[in-house]
Design an enzyme around this catalytic site. Structure first.
Site, short mmCIF file in Angstrom:
data_model
loop_
_atom_site.label_atom_id
_atom_site.label_comp_id
_atom_site.label_asym_id
_atom_site.label_seq_id
_atom_site.Cartn_x
_atom_site.Cartn_y
_atom_site.Cartn_z
N ASP A 67 -7.20 -42.32 -21.28
CA ASP A 67 -5.93 -41.60 -21.32
C ASP A 67 -4.72 -42.49 -21.00
O ASP A 67 -3.60 -42.01 -20.86
CB ASP A 67 -5.95 -40.34 -20.43
N HIS A 126 -5.35 -41.35 -14.47
CA HIS A 126 -5.15 -40.61 -13.22
C HIS A 126 -5.91 -41.26 -12.07
O HIS A 126 -7.01 -41.78 -12.27
CB HIS A 126 -5.63 -39.17 -13.39
N HIS A 152 -12.46 -37.16 -10.41
CA HIS A 152 -11.65 -36.34 -9.49
C HIS A 152 -12.51 -35.51 -8.54
O HIS A 152 -11.97 -34.93 -7.58
CB HIS A 152 -10.72 -35.40 -10.27
N ASP A 159 -8.99 -45.06 -15.56
CA ASP A 159 -8.41 -43.81 -16.09
C ASP A 159 -6.92 -43.74 -15.72
O ASP A 159 -6.49 -44.33 -14.72
CB ASP A 159 -9.16 -42.63 -15.45
C1 SP5 Z 1 -10.47 -36.74 -15.87
C2 SP5 Z 1 -9.01 -36.53 -16.09
O1 SP5 Z 1 -8.38 -37.31 -16.81
N1 SP5 Z 1 -8.45 -35.47 -15.53
C3 SP5 Z 1 -7.05 -35.19 -15.69
C4 SP5 Z 1 -6.65 -33.86 -15.14
C5 SP5 Z 1 -5.20 -33.58 -15.40
N2 SP5 Z 1 -4.89 -32.20 -15.16
C6 SP5 Z 1 -3.50 -31.82 -15.20
C7 SP5 Z 1 -2.95 -32.03 -16.56
C8 SP5 Z 1 -1.65 -31.34 -16.84
C9 SP5 Z 1 -1.72 -30.87 -18.27
N3 SP5 Z 1 -0.46 -30.75 -18.85
C10 SP5 Z 1 -0.45 -29.80 -19.95
C11 SP5 Z 1 0.69 -30.03 -20.83
C12 SP5 Z 1 0.79 -28.93 -21.80
N4 SP5 Z 1 1.77 -29.21 -22.79
ZN ZN Z 2 -7.39 -39.01 -16.52
#
Ligand code: SP5
Ligand code: ZN
Length: 353
Positions: free
Chosen positions: A294, A207, A169, A205
């Site tokens: 993920d 994302h 990212h 990934d």
């Molecule tokens: C490298 C990578 O996989 N980065 C992912 C970043 C995602 N960030 C936002 C995630 C939102 C988290 N949600 C929290 C849920 C709490 N119950």
């Molecule tokens: Zn990710």
């Protein structure tokens, strides 16, 4: 396959990330990497090494991808954070104000003196805490990516950069999504600089790899492909749509394969087939795989339903491209399964390579 291990990774250990108006425990924790190491010790793929750190070489490789003002910011960020208020030593740094740079409304050319403003200038979310050890840990990860490239340029079929924090990212001058230095982009650029002519980055990934896309968007010598949750509903939301095909000389050299939340392995595997076809048409001579786990059914922040056994097949399919391959470690937050899933993928690759 050799694993390059980042001995400094645990210096980066965020406490909480901002999520919908509240602070929640960080998902991106040091234990993720420890589980991969433990599994690699149980099912060895090859030597495990810490990269020999040559500061000048490493800085030069990072500078090929990230701007000087961004790396200077990262290098001094913790000290400046504490200088703002000595009590900050007890809390992680998180941004809370942003310049909306791409709308040309706010100035991004003038470097603010205020550190909180600079935190916002160089980031795109408030989910990526920065702390005392972040810079050392991120540099350690980049060193692994660079050492993995050296392996492959030296004739190895593949190498695994066990990077943490993750990287895909992070853009030329921004952090976010738990990422600070784009290890995969640093690897791709180092492969180019080491004589490879056409490098493909295939991001698996969950994302979208927005940082990597942005870094290479106007270039025809690096093909960027990403299979990910549809940004209409999934993080990072503001990039990763299918109609982003590259720009200028890079037109046609970016491929996004967004899939709806809930996608299973059969559908995901078909997208991987499309990605591999695009790579073959590009005639790549080296491959970088930002390896996020993920996509796993048990992941707490993601929405695909891959199972642990499926990762063997992912690795096999990637090996089918027949290219020298560098893997970087990206996401994967089902912490106690991430080691199994990572090593399954790499073992699947090794078996078929
Ligand atoms: C490298 C990578 O996989 N980065 C992912 C970043 C995602 N960030 C936002 C995630 C939102 C988290 N949600 C929290 C849920 C709490 N119950
Ligand atoms: Zn990710």
């Amino acid at each position: 396959m050799k694993t390059l291990h980042n001995a400094h990774h645990a210096l980066h250990q965020g406490r909480e990330e901002m999520f919908r108006g509240r602070m929640v425990p960080c998902h991106e924790v040091p234990a993720r990497l420890d589980f991969v190491l433990t599994e690699l010790q149980r099912r060895p793929l090859g030597a495990l090494e810490a990269p020999a750190l040559d500061d000048a070489e490493l800085d030069a490789a990072i500078a090929r991808v990230h701007s000087a003002r961004y790396t200077a910011f990262l290098a001094g960020a913790w000290d400046e954070w504490v200088a703002m208020d000595p009590a900050n030593a007890l809390r992680d740094a998180l941004p809370s104000v942003w310049p909306l740079g791409n709308r040309h409304a706010f100035r991004t050319d003038v470097l603010p003196q205020n550190f909180a403003a600079r935190l916002g200038l160089f980031s795109f979310d408030s989910g990526s805490p920065l702390m005392a050890g972040t810079w050392a840990a991120a540099r350690g990860g980049a060193a692994c990516a660079l050492a993995a490239v050296r392996e492959v340029l030296g004739g190895a079929r593949s190498a695994f950069a066990l990077t943490r924090p993750p990287g895909h990212h992070a853009g030329p001058d921004f952090f976010g999504g738990y990422c600070f230095l784009n290890n995969a982009a640093i690897a791709a650029q180092a492969l180019r600089d080491g004589g490879k002519q056409r490098v493909a980055v295939l991001d698996v990934d969950y994302h979208h790899g927005n940082g990597t896309q942005t870094i290479f968007y106007e270039r025809a010598d690096v093909l960027t492909v990403s299979i990910h949750g549809d940004p209409a509903t999934e993080y990072p939301f503001f990039l990763g749509h299918a109609d982003e095909r590259g720009a200028g000389a890079g037109e046609g050299f970016n491929l996004n394969l967004p899939l709806p939340r809930g996608t299973n392995f059969t559908t995901w595997r078909a997208a991987l087939g499309q990605a591999l076809d695009a790579m073959a048409a590009f005639n790549a001579d080296a491959l970088v795989v930002p390896m996020g786990l993920d996509t796993f059914e048990g992941d707490p922040i993601s929405g695909f339903t891959l199972r642990s056994n499926d990762y063997f097949a992912v690795g096999e399919a990637l090996a089918g491209a027949g290219l020298p391959t560098v893997f970087t470690f990206e996401g994967g937050y089902a912490v106690d399964a991430v080691g199994t899933n990572a090593v399954n993928l790499l073992e699947g690759f090794e078996r078929a390579a």
